[in-house]
Design an enzyme around this catalytic site. Structure first.
Site, PDB file in Angstrom:
ATOM      1  N   ASN A  13     -12.461   3.112  16.173  1.00 46.29           N
ATOM      2  CA  ASN A  13     -13.133   4.381  15.915  1.00 46.29           C
ATOM      3  C   ASN A  13     -14.617   4.297  16.294  1.00 46.29           C
ATOM      4  OD1 ASN A  13     -14.111   6.791  14.917  1.00 46.29           O
ATOM      5  ND2 ASN A  13     -12.849   6.752  13.095  1.00 46.29           N
ATOM      6  N   ASP A  14     -15.415   3.663  15.461  1.00 47.07           N
ATOM      7  CA  ASP A  14     -16.854   3.651  15.717  1.00 47.07           C
ATOM      8  C   ASP A  14     -17.217   2.996  17.051  1.00 47.07           C
ATOM      9  OD1 ASP A  14     -17.297   4.879  13.315  1.00 47.07           O
ATOM     10  OD2 ASP A  14     -17.533   3.002  12.212  1.00 47.07           O
ATOM     11  N   VAL A  15     -16.414   2.035  17.493  1.00 52.09           N
ATOM     12  CA  VAL A  15     -16.769   1.279  18.702  1.00 52.09           C
ATOM     13  C   VAL A  15     -16.561   2.081  19.980  1.00 52.09           C
ATOM     14  CG1 VAL A  15     -16.291  -0.935  17.612  1.00 52.09           C
ATOM     15  CG2 VAL A  15     -14.485   0.203  18.919  1.00 52.09           C
TER      16      VAL A  15
END
Lengths: 117, 462
Positions: free
Chosen positions: B388-390
């Site tokens: 997700n964040d990456v």
């Protein structure tokens, strides 16, 4: 061992540690951390000497805990590092035939799983 | 006297051999081709040193030593063999903490006995003992956090001040013990109590996401503690192995912190690293566009090139075996498949590689951020599973976002993006992902394993 010789050993070992790790790819960060974790399990030999020279019950109990913890560090570190590293294989090492066989087996399993969904 | 001398010589020679085997082992462990043999070399070194130490002149308490070695080894071997690959990071923390505790125990035995020859040796015993004790209690907290036993990050005003105060107490007592001014058992006990408390209070405020860096730091610290106790005991094997780990571990900690876009000071003193209280950046506009597995499967089957971005969510869903099965199907159809691994995919840098290797993915299909980022523009499909964040493009362009500046995988540059996701919630850091709202992104909702199984069925039916 005189103090100055010990300092030389300390300095050279520090450079060695730095150089050995300097070019490691990210893919190996976790196994390498685990591997170096295993290496400081050498504290076991020191703990054995400490317990082996302990006199009072207090020293013996602390020494006993020390050896127990150190053995855990060494053996546990080895077990997880070895498990991780034995899984690293390249596609070449896998072998074309072995790969196909394995895949056929998995295909059947996959089909069965897909059927149940 | 002769037997005495030869035993000492045998031990020295064994320790020399051990140092050689350790360094060669670590060297081999730093390349994927030779890594497997590296741990065997290092393991042989450990065996040699341990066996030789049984011949240490004047060693007593053999039954106790053997019982302790057997119990410690058995517990560690069973736990190390049984632990799931997803839980490896906390086991490293646990074993590392044990090493730190052992170093502290050596210091405690030496200091309680109070027969230090020189102030220098007493000082090293004290410093090594403090570092070892901090590493012990700190690593146990890290273990507890990653294992999910400790869920809250304890934070309050003046925390850094309190830590400094505890450190000052430990150093003060240490100074009194080492200088011989007040080398009483009470002072030694207080010294270790303060050091153990410091490890707890330093580690409790740090969030789960930063734990890998912390574990790596404690790993380096344990190495240093072992080296210091090696000086006290005049044991060259401990000095060399401990120092090598201390310096290698420090470098590794820096590399990890860099890969996570965090400075070490930031990790230790800022208390970011989990979702609570972090700002979530600007709101993202647009809509989420769902896709059916059948359509996604067709899209992938006719693609030229697919890049898969796996995240920890994939491992939690135990979907990595299914993902590799899907890859093999696609490769057989002539599709080029690569895996793109962000440095912090998984629980620590390199952890995702281990999880993929467990599923049988060859490491030459796996590329890290620098290698693969330019390739997303030529990819027909980027398949995001559990990450997700990456892959959140706000890290590139939204200065108000807490992840601004973090290097990300440019999955948004691919012609099509398919995101496998359980539901519509935000990621680990609680930040909305702008990638999910892009025009070329489609959401494939469902449990990771079931969704990939559906993709496999879809690709097969093409």
């Amino acid at each position: 061992m005189t103090g100055i010789v010990a300092l030389y050993i300390f300095m050279l070992a520090a450079f060695t540690g730095y150089e050995v790790i300097a070019k490691v790819p990210v893919i190996l960060h976790t196994p390498l951390m685990s591997g170096s974790n295993f290496v400081h399990g050498i504290v076991l030999v020191g703990a054995m000497v400490a317990l082996g020279s302990a006199g009072t019950p207090l020293e013996k109990s602390i020494g006993f805990i020390g050896v127990l913890l150190a053995a855990g560090n060494a053996v546990g570190g080895y077990a997880v590092t070895e498990r991780m590293l034995e899984m690293f294989k390249s596609s070449g090492a896998r072998g074309a035939r072995g790969g196909k066989d394995g895949k056929d087996g998995k295909d059947n399993k996959g089909a069965a799983a897909a059927g149940t969904h | 006297m002769d037997a005495y001398f030869s035993a000492a010589a045998l031990i020295q020679a064994s320790y020399l051999l051990t140092a050689f085997l350790f360094i060669m082992g670590l060297k081999r462990m730093s390349s994927p081709v030779t890594a497997r043999s590296g741990i065997l070399w290092a393991g042989a070194g450990m065996l040699v040193a341990t066996l030789a130490t049984f011949f240490y002149p004047g060693l007593t308490n053999f039954p106790l030593i053997i019982i302790a070695v057997v119990i410690g080894s058995a517990i560690a071997w069973i736990s190390g063999r049984r632990v799931a690959m997803t839980n490896i990071p906390q086991m490293i923390a646990l074993y590392n903490g044990m090493g730190g505790g052992a170093a502290a125990a050596i210091a405690a035995v030496e200091l309680y006995r109070g027969e230090q020859q020189t102030t220098a040796s007493a000082t090293l015993a004290v410093v090594g003992g403090i570092i070892g004790a901090v590493s012990f209690s700190g690593s146990l907290i890290a273990f507890g956090k990653l294992q999910g036993l400790i869920r809250k990050s304890l934070r309050f005003g003046g925390q850094q001040l309190l830590n400094l105060l505890i450190l000052a107490v430990a150093l003060l007592l240490g100074g009194m013990v080492a200088s011989g001014f007040n080398a009483t058992p009470a002072a030694v006990t207080g010294l270790f109590a303060a050091a153990l408390l410091l490890g707890l209070s330093m580690t409790l405020p740090i969030g789960g996401a930063d734990m890998p860096v912390v574990i790596s730091l404690y790993n380096a610290l344990t190495g240093l503690a072992v080296a210091f106790e090696g000086f006290v005991l005049g044991n060259a094997a401990m000095i060399i192995a401990g120092t090598v780990v201390g310096s290698a571990g420090t470098l590794l900690t820096q590399l990890m912190a860099k890969a996570m876009n965090r400075s070490l000071g930031n990790v230790l003193f800022s208390g970011f690293g989990d979702s609570s209280g972090a700002s979530t950046g600007s709101a993202v506009t647009g809509s989420l566009k769902p896709i059916e597995a059948a359509d996604a499967g067709v899209m992938m089957a006719f693609a030229q090139k697919i890049i898969i971005v796996p995240g920890y969510g994939m491992a939690v869903a135990q979907a990595q075996h299914k993902v590799w099965e899907l890859c093999q199907l696609l490769i057989d159809r002539g599709v080029t498949v690569r895996f793109a691994i962000h440095p912090v995919a998984g629980r620590m840098p390199g952890h995702m590689n281990v999880l993929l290797a467990e599923a049988g993915v060859p490491y030459d299909l796996i590329a890290d951020l620098d290698e693969i980022n330019a390739e997303f523009e030529t990819a027909d499909v980027a398949l995001i599973i559990g990450a997700n964040d990456v892959v959140n493009p706000v890290a590139r362009n939204d200065k108000s976002s807490p992840i601004y500046g973090m290097p990300i995988l440019n999955a948004d540059k691919a012609k099509n993006v398919i995101v496998i996701k359980r539901g519509q919630g935000a990621g680990f850091s609680g930040i909305e992902n702008a990638l999910f709202y892009l025009d070329n992104t489609r959401m494939l909702y469902g449990d990771g394993q079931a969704a990939v199984a559906a993709l496999i069925a879809a690709v097969k039916s093409v």
